[in-house]
Design an enzyme around this catalytic site. Structure first.
Site, mmCIF file in Angstrom:
data_model
loop_
_atom_site.group_PDB
_atom_site.id
_atom_site.type_symbol
_atom_site.label_atom_id
_atom_site.label_comp_id
_atom_site.label_asym_id
_atom_site.label_seq_id
_atom_site.Cartn_x
_atom_site.Cartn_y
_atom_site.Cartn_z
ATOM 1 C CG ASP A 11 -1.727 1.221 1.383
ATOM 2 O OD1 ASP A 11 -2.462 1.545 0.426
ATOM 3 O OD2 ASP A 11 -1.627 1.883 2.428
ATOM 4 C CG ASP A 13 -1.791 7.583 0.409
ATOM 5 O OD1 ASP A 13 -1.406 8.751 0.396
ATOM 6 O OD2 ASP A 13 -2.187 6.974 -0.604
ATOM 7 C CG ASP A 178 -2.070 1.890 6.212
ATOM 8 O OD1 ASP A 178 -2.198 1.595 5.009
ATOM 9 O OD2 ASP A 178 -2.619 2.883 6.729
#
Length: 227
Positions: A11, A13, A178
């Site tokens: 991922d 961001d 995240d």
């Protein structure tokens, strides 16, 4: 001990790069120009995950006291989105930074022959701008954004496409993210998932999503690489 993965998808961001401050800046620049009240950094953090367009929709829904669907289909939204595009392109790279050990880990993994992919729900034009702002694009073998395919995370199409492209089996593929979206994507794709505790999981602890591992930072990848 040999490294257990031939392909790692990341991922963007909240995993590779801390981008929330400049996203909040761009959102509030947009809201101000359009005559609306600004939103807080925490609100923006909690809206990250479904793509920048959806984040803007959530911000407008909050400020205008409308449903997200009403904002999405309003006649005024395309013009506001165009304003946001201008502000976000200008803001990219101004207040974002790589998380600890990210560049070093990616460089070591790439040097060891591991295929590296960014898989984000952020739209492609913003993804490229953020990667370029931090000189990150050359480290990846492929970049999959929220508008690369007709579907985006948690749909696992990107995982399947990368495994086919690089000839990697499920057992040799890892997703690092995240959020609950990333964990769900990896589970749907039938691959392992490790999670970072410092990102944007819509205000919830990442442990609640039950990833295979929670790692403090990217040094866990290079430690594993070094056996």
């Amino acid at each position: 001990m040999s490294f257990p993965f031939d392909l790692i998808l990341f991922d963007l961001d909240g995993t590779l790069i801390e981008t929330a401050p400049e996203i909040a800046d761009a959102v509030n620049d947009t809201l101000s120009e359009c005559g609306r009240t600004g939103v807080s950094q925490q609100q923006v953090n909690d809206w990250i995950g479904h793509g920048t367009r959806e984040l803007l929709i959530q911000a407008l829904a909050f400020t205008d006291e409308l449903s997200a669907n009403e904002v999405r289909h309003s006649n005024s939204f395309p013009a506001i989105e165009a304003v946001f595009t201008r502000h976000y392109q200008r803001r990219c790279g101004t207040r974002s930074h790589l998380y600890p050990h990210v560049r070093e880990a990616l460089t070591a993994l790439r040097g060891a022959g591991v295929k590296l992919v960014v898989m984000t729900n952020k739209e492609g034009r913003y993804t490229q701008t953020v990667l370029d702002a931090h000189q990150m694009a050359p480290l990846f073998d492929r970049v999959i954004s929220g508008d690369t395919f007709p579907v985006k995370k948690p749909n696992p199409m990107g995982i399947a496409e990368c495994m086919a492209q690089f000839g990697v089996t499920h057992q040799r593929c890892l997703f690092v993210g995240d959020s609950s979206i990333d964990v769900a994507t990896a589970r749907a794709g039938g691959i392992a998932v490790w999670a970072m505790p410092y990102g944007y999981n819509m205000g919830e602890p990442i442990e609640a999503c039950s990833p295979d591992r929670v790692i403090a930072d990217f040094s866990a990848l290079t430690t594993l690489l070094n056996g």
